[in-house]
Design a protein around this motif. Structure first.
Motif, PDB file in Angstrom:
ATOM      1  N   ALA A 324      34.215  37.335  39.562  1.00  0.00           N
ATOM      2  CA  ALA A 324      33.445  38.161  40.610  1.00  0.00           C
ATOM      3  C   ALA A 324      32.404  38.600  40.211  1.00  0.00           C
ATOM      4  O   ALA A 324      31.244  38.786  40.881  1.00  0.00           O
ATOM      5  N   ASP A 327      29.696  36.095  39.564  1.00  0.00           N
ATOM      6  CA  ASP A 327      29.129  35.450  40.694  1.00  0.00           C
ATOM      7  C   ASP A 327      28.325  36.269  41.494  1.00  0.00           C
ATOM      8  O   ASP A 327      27.623  35.991  42.533  1.00  0.00           O
ATOM      9  N   THR A 333      36.811  37.761  44.672  1.00  0.00           N
ATOM     10  CA  THR A 333      37.025  36.368  44.454  1.00  0.00           C
ATOM     11  C   THR A 333      38.469  36.043  44.260  1.00  0.00           C
ATOM     12  O   THR A 333      39.197  36.855  43.698  1.00  0.00           O
TER      13      THR A 333
END
Length: 630
Positions: A324, A327, A333
């Motif tokens: 997460a 990203d 996530t």
């Protein structure tokens, strides 16, 4: 008083049986009169003792009790306890193990019984008692029952445990209590059919919290953590509405929090909770005049409890939280087993990289560099492969980046250089009188920074007997352009030694040709993406009347050539030649591409048209056949 002449009356057994013990035993009598024959001093001590005590006959009935026990149990008179079943007074029959041990003490088969009991006082409150049962002297006089009120101690222990298991800043359960609850949740899910048998976890970390702590101080940071905890608790309460229970919210340390969902109904439930948390944290926080905004990254894991451990679940959550963050943060996530398997494979490669170099698990393959004018092999590029014992033959893109990260590219690069130079020298000795092949070896910038590349090259050339002009070192354009200091000095020293320097994948980076003229470079290797734009069939091309955006007659439906690529390549080749540089085209796959590159003026070509990367014996065969690779 002594016992009566009659045998003891049967006493009701709490387990549904009758307790009848051997020995006459004293009959119950009011107050201290029913006690066994004791010296007056001992009787007085028993009666006035601050420790609650009672003498129990072998049949399990109270013979006599002191006033302390009466007060503890809510009785106004001590003699009111005489004749009562002792086990009932202190709840010894609550569980089979304690009841069995008590009976063994009554029979004289066990020396002592100690247990803790929670007793209900007649006024409604509860108290914790430490119960001790010990035989009286002689073995047939019954037992002494003593009861100590440990409520204050238990309360202190509970308060200390609360302090130990809760975070002082947010008052949430801490890491220890969280793992205890998580372990219990997994065990319960496996041992009961009442729930779903699943568990979910949201593991979150505040984005940019360290900057708040560093700029505004830890006091503001602590107030922010407490405010975040309140919002997380509110989210958990709302998520638990109309359900069996709310998720557990815990602070695991620093700015890390966790929300544990027991008996989760599936991924959607835990994902909805993560989304609710992100929404709740979007609103700014007003902290004593400080208006702060914060976001969070959340790793979400939801799975069956079977086959799952607390450690494994947290590892998965931690990995997903990292995803997460990577990203883009401020998002949740979901755990992906395939992505995790790739990560695990990557970690396995990292851990075995250096040992693999020491065990010589790497091999070199060679791809010919062919003269465009005559199709003769002028040199070869050495390409490393890893013959991994677990994952098989791995291409460079699987491990070279890892080697650059951990520094093992230095010993690996040194091995590649030595092996390639030794092989090039062997080909030279095996073909006396023939033009020798040069060997091209890729070099990472970290090799220049972390080792003495000039000394390594000089030593290896001396060891192998290879002439410097038969060695070409390739560096990527992005690594060279803009470099200064040590890398450029090292390349200049190598060039002065006679080693050729080539820029690999040229055209994909800065393409600063003016700066290029000041570098000790002798070869440009054009990136294969340009060559892929040359889609002419044999006999077709710019000279055949084809134009951009039109089909080529008789081309079998192939796309029209990318004229822009051709113009760019032609311009780069002409300018490179004006600068005294030779040009190698990478990725040549068709004869039509080779023909066009030849017309443009490329010096050498490399690609599957000529040969894929092959072991050194295949190159030997190719040289022996002395065939032109046109």
């Amino acid at each position: 008083m002594s016992g009566t002449s009659e045998g003891p009356a049967p006493a009701p057994d709490r387990m549904g049986q009758t307790v009848t013990e051997r020995g006459a035993g004293p009959s119950p009598a009011p107050g201290g009169e029913g006690l066994p024959a004791l010296a007056p001093a001992y009787r007085s001590a028993f009666t006035a003792a601050p420790l609650a005590m009672a003498v129990v006959a072998p049949d399990g009935l109270v013979v006599g009790a002191n006033a302390t026990l009466a007060r503890l149990l809510g009785e106004t008179r001590a003699d009111a306890l005489a004749g009562r079943v002792a086990a009932d007074l202190v709840d010894l029959a609550a569980d089979p193990r304690t009841w069995q041990a008590y009976r063994e003490v009554l029979r004289g088969r066990q020396a002592v019984l100690r247990c803790t009991r929670r007793l209900k006082h007649p006024d409604g409150h509860s108290l914790w008692a430490q119960v001790t049962v010990t035989p009286l002297t002689g073995g047939d006089q019954g037992v002494l029952l003593s009861v100590a009120d440990i409520s204050a101690r238990r309360e202190l222990q509970a308060r200390l445990r609360h302090l130990q298991m809760h975070d002082p800043v947010t008052r949430l359960p801490n890491r220890s209590l969280f793992f205890e609850r998580l372990t219990n949740a997994l065990e319960t899910a496996l041992t009961t059919d009442a729930g779903t048998g699943r568990v979910g976890l949201c593991y979150l970390d505040l984005d940019g919290f360290k900057a708040i702590n560093d700029t505004l101080g830890h006091r503001v940071g602590d107030r922010l953590l407490a405010a975040v905890a309140e919002r997380l608790t509110r989210c958990a309460d709302e998520a638990g509405f109309n359900r069996t229970g709310a998720p557990l919210v815990a602070r695991l340390g620093g700015d890390e929090f966790a929300l544990l969902v027991e008996n989760s109904t599936g991924t959607e439930q835990v994902a909805d909770l993560a989304e609710a948390v992100l929404t709740a944290l979007q609103a700014p926080f007003d902290l004593s005049g400080q208006r702060l905004s914060v976001s969070a990254s959340i790793g979400v894991v939801e799975r069956h409890a079977e086959g799952t451990t607390a450690t494994g679940l947290m590892q998965a959550a931690d990995t997903t939280l990292y995803w997460a963050k990577a990203d883009g943060k401020s998002r949740w996530t979901l755990f992906d087993p395939e992505r995790n398997a790739h990560r695990m494979t990557r970690q396995a490669l990292v851990s075995t990289l250096r040992p693999g170099i020491e065990r010589e698990e790497f091999v070199l393959q060679y791809q010919p560099l062919v003269g465009m004018s005559d199709g003769q092999v002028r040199g070869v590029e050495a390409l490393v492969r890893w013959d991994h014992p677990q994952f098989g033959m791995l291409s460079p893109n699987r491990f070279v980046g890892l080697a650059e990260e951990d520094g093992s590219i230095v010993p690996l690069g040194r091995w590649i250089l030595r092996t390639a130079c030794r092989q090039a020298r062997r080909w030279q000795l095996d073909r006396p009188g023939e033009p020798p092949l040069f060997v091209s070896v890729n070099v990472a910038v970290r090799q220049v920074w972390d080792s003495d590349l000039v000394a390594d090259v000089a030593r290896i050339l001396a060891e192998t007997g290879l002439a410097p002009e038969l060695l070409q070192l390739e560096l990527t354009e992005s690594a060279l352009m803009g470099s200064a200091g040590r890398p450029i000095k090292a390349l200049q020293a190598l060039s002065d030694m006679g080693v050729r320097i080539a820029i690999d994948d040229f055209g994909t980076g800065y393409s600063n040709l003016a700066y290029l003229s000041r570098l000790p470079v002798s070869v440009l290797k054009l990136d294969g993406s340009f060559v892929r734009g040359f889609q002419y069939e044999d006999g077709a091309g710019a000279g055949a009347g084809a134009g951009p955006g039109t089909g080529v007659p008789g081309d079998g439906g192939r796309a029209a050539p990318n004229a822009a690529d051709e113009v760019i390549v032609e311009a780069m080749v002409q300018l490179a030649h004006r600068l005294g540089l030779s040009v190698t085209a990478e990725g040549v796959e068709t004869a039509a591409q080779a023909a066009r590159l030849r017309r443009i003026g490329c010096d050498t070509g490399q690609g599957w048209l000529y040969s894929r990367p092959v072991p050194p014996d295949r190159i030997t065969t190719l040289l022996t056949e002395n065939a032109a690779l046109l």
